[in-house]
Enzyme design. Structure first.
Site, PDB file in Angstrom:
ATOM      1  N   ASP A   1       0.938  -1.092  -0.013  1.00 55.06           N
ATOM      2  CA  ASP A   1      -0.003  -0.146   0.052  1.00 55.06           C
ATOM      3  C   ASP A   1       0.858   1.294  -0.119  1.00 55.06           C
ATOM      4  OD1 ASP A   1       0.760  -0.734   2.514  1.00 55.06           O
ATOM      5  OD2 ASP A   1      -0.734   0.777   3.494  1.00 55.06           O
TER       6      ASP A   1
ATOM      7  N   GLU B   1       0.150  -1.116   5.917  1.00 48.26           N
ATOM      8  CA  GLU B   1       0.882  -0.684   6.641  1.00 48.26           C
ATOM      9  C   GLU B   1       0.957   0.763   6.873  1.00 48.26           C
ATOM     10  OE1 GLU B   1       4.903   0.855   7.733  1.00 48.26           O
ATOM     11  OE2 GLU B   1       3.716   1.480   6.077  1.00 48.26           O
TER      12      GLU B   1
HETATM   13  N1  BES Z   1       8.693   3.184   5.359  1.00 48.27           N
HETATM   14  C1  BES Z   1       8.117   3.850   6.368  1.00 48.27           C
HETATM   15  C2  BES Z   1       8.757   3.545   7.691  1.00 48.27           C
HETATM   16  C3  BES Z   1       9.992   4.324   7.722  1.00 48.27           C
HETATM   17  C4  BES Z   1       9.873   5.685   7.746  1.00 48.27           C
HETATM   18  C5  BES Z   1      11.246   3.651   8.002  1.00 48.27           C
HETATM   19  C6  BES Z   1      11.014   6.801   7.771  1.00 48.27           C
HETATM   20  C7  BES Z   1      12.275   4.621   8.131  1.00 48.27           C
HETATM   21  C8  BES Z   1      12.228   6.018   7.734  1.00 48.27           C
HETATM   22  C9  BES Z   1       6.610   3.314   6.617  1.00 48.27           C
HETATM   23  O1  BES Z   1       5.989   3.018   5.262  1.00 48.27           O
HETATM   24  C10 BES Z   1       5.664   4.310   7.248  1.00 48.27           C
HETATM   25  O2  BES Z   1       5.342   5.403   6.621  1.00 48.27           O
HETATM   26  N2  BES Z   1       5.414   4.066   8.376  1.00 48.27           N
HETATM   27  C11 BES Z   1       4.126   4.678   9.210  1.00 48.27           C
HETATM   28  C12 BES Z   1       3.534   3.656  10.167  1.00 48.27           C
HETATM   29  C13 BES Z   1       2.481   4.573  10.699  1.00 48.27           C
HETATM   30  C14 BES Z   1       1.181   4.525   9.900  1.00 48.27           C
HETATM   31  C15 BES Z   1       2.217   3.312  11.734  1.00 48.27           C
HETATM   32  C16 BES Z   1       4.946   5.817   9.692  1.00 48.27           C
HETATM   33  O3  BES Z   1       5.941   5.805   9.990  1.00 48.27           O
HETATM   34  O4  BES Z   1       4.077   7.060   9.631  1.00 48.27           O
HETATM   35 MN    MN Z   2       7.291   2.105   4.087  1.00 50.18          MN
HETATM   36 MN    MN Z   3       5.161   4.673   4.492  1.00 48.81          MN
END
Ligand code: BES
Ligand code: MN
Ligand code: MN
Length: 475
Positions: free
Chosen positions: A101, A167
């Protein structure tokens, strides 16, 4: 054990086909946070299945039930894609996680190109929503399997895929599925590799051994039964928007300090040894300034800024639903507004120990306003922070693979973003989890003009493939 030359040369030779495949994936607007795009998210799962099955991967689309919407209606959750390739008891089994997603994207947000048409520029940057987060990495794993199957090269490990479509919206349904399948689908797994993060900068590869958790809140302030004319009712009734803005102004200072009492006491204490680590990471304040496009870092003190991202909590204000935001000068008093903010959690904060502090503080501050509006506070979703032990064969294998492909030693980093499933894999399955990034710090995940460099896509594909060879022989 380096990857065979035949594997590496296949990746180079199929660069254009791999970019075209990423283009097909980006063209499916699988935005999990937007109910109107839910069919596209589900379509993305079928698309992945259609790529994996011809390669001999056994695919199951696991139904994880329904998602309750704020208005009480229900929406089907996208399936979790399980894939199995190989079951040789002499080989390790590596669990590969990625998400299919993406975040929302509109041209009107400020994209220079259509976000759902992967568009290369002359420097080889591939622009499109999901290019780096997380479709590039996901498609790369498929490319790696293809390179082996098409050339009749035996894979050095057994592979289990766990690919999710929620995710970006809190991974609903996934934790329960992992719990349910821990002695089933996941039983034979020896370690986990997640490619869903980024280098700190545009030059030095890294491995990531921690991510922050998060608690996402909605505060709803309501008053009148309907929107009102400010000429008729201004200075006559309590206004929800005024109350909400005052409340939201009490959450965080302009210099980033969280104003909620008690939260700082939950943060794991900093040791001198840990503080030193932030000095040596190849990440300058100028890298941040470049990535955000302005000279606005909170401090000149590099460890302070890095710790603000990697090991301390943060609170960000995200938006106000129900507020007037269109062009023109509408003289409305909105009847009901919802303020959204989130807190990034670090050890030893959890949604369970943070929630009561947030709720008590906001309720007390609201009482001080002496308004007759009503307040409701909800936690929309949450996830705990995760920190792994990087002194593990899984990380050693990734270090070797990085050195082979990039001829550079990777930095060991913790990340500020959140991937809720990391902690579940670690705790429920008892496995070491490694975050092995593909993209760069300036890729602009979640932002306008998100991109993945062709260099990172292709070399990153080699890296992930090489990692499988190293993990097979590292103890
Ligand atoms: N890929 C990101 C996580 C991430 C962000 C890893 C920055 C390393 C650096 C992931 O897809 C993401 O955006 N996660 C969300 C999760 C939330 C909705 C619980 C986030 O971090 O906002
Ligand atoms: Mn991600
Ligand atoms: Mn993300």
């Amino acid at each position: 054990m380096p990857a065979p030359a035949k594997f590496i040369s296949y990746i180079d030779a199929h660069k254009d086909a791999f970019i075209a495949r990423l283009g097909e994936a980006v063209a499916i607007p699988s935005v999990s946070g937007d109910p109107s795009h839910r069919p596209d998210v589900i379509k993305m799962a079928s698309y992945i299945k259609s790529l994996l099955e011809p390669l001999g991967v056994k695919v199951e689309l696991k139904d994880v039930g329904m998602e309750k919407q704020p208005d009480g209606t229900e929406l089907p959750l996208p399936p979790v894609v399980f894939g199995t390739l190989g079951a040789d008891p002499k080989k390790k089994t590596v669990l590969l996680y990625a998400h299919y997603d993406v975040q929302p994207a509109l041209v009107s947000d400020g994209w220079n190109t259509d976000p759902f048409t992967l568009t290369p520029d002359k420097e080889g940057r591939l622009f499109g929503r999901g290019s780096t987060d997380d479709k590039g990495p996901l498609i790369a794993w498929i490319n790696i399997v293809e390179a082996h199957v098409k050339q009749g090269i035996e894979l050095p490990v057994n592979i289990k895929f766990c690919l999710e479509g929620m995710e970006e919206s809190g991974s609903e349904g996934l934790d329960d599925l992992i719990e349910k399948e821990k002695d089933g689908f996941f039983k034979s797994c020896d370690c986990v590799c997640i490619c869903d993060n980024y280098w700190m900068n545009d030059r030095t590869p890294c491995l990531t051994y921690g991510v922050r958790g998060m608690s996402y809140y909605r505060i709803i302030v309501s008053g009148p039964a309907r929107d009102l004319h400010s000429g008729l009712f201004g200075n006559t009734v309590h206004e929800p928007m005024t109350d909400l803005i005052l409340l939201m102004s009490k959450l965080v200072t302009p210099s980033g300090e969280i104003m909620i009492p008690g939260l700082d006491k939950l943060v794991a204490p900093l040791t001198d040894a840990e503080k030193k680590r932030y000095e040596t990471i190849d990440f300058a304040l100028s890298d941040i300034e470049e990535q955000v496009g302005a000279k606005i870092v909170l401090s000149d003190d590099k460890p302070r800024v890095l710790m603000g991202r990697m090991r301390n909590p943060s609170l960000s204000l995200h938006g106000i639903e129900g507020a007037f935001y269109g062009p023109g000068a509408k003289t409305v008093i909105p009847a009901k507004v919802q303020g959204k903010f989130s807190i990034r959690l670090v050890p030893n904060m959890t949604p369970e120990n943070v929630d009561p502090l947030v709720i008590k503080y906001l309720s007390d501050e609201f009482a001080k306003l002496k308004t007759k509006s009503t307040l409701k506070i909800e936690n929309i979703h949450g996830g705990k922070a995760w920190v792994a032990d990087p002194d593990h064969w899984n990380f050693r294998a990734a270090i070797k693979a990085t050195e082979e492909v990039y001829k550079k030693k990777p930095d060991l980093t913790r990340e500020g973003g959140s991937i809720p499933v990391t902690l579940t894999f670690a705790d429920v399955l008892g496995l070491n989890v490694l975050l092995l990034p593909m993209g760069r710090g300036d890729d602009g995940a979640h932002s306008t003009n998100e991109k993945l460099d062709t260099y990172n896509y292709i070399e990153g594909t080699k890296l992930l493939g090489t990692y499988l060879y190293e993990v097979a022989v590292t103890n």
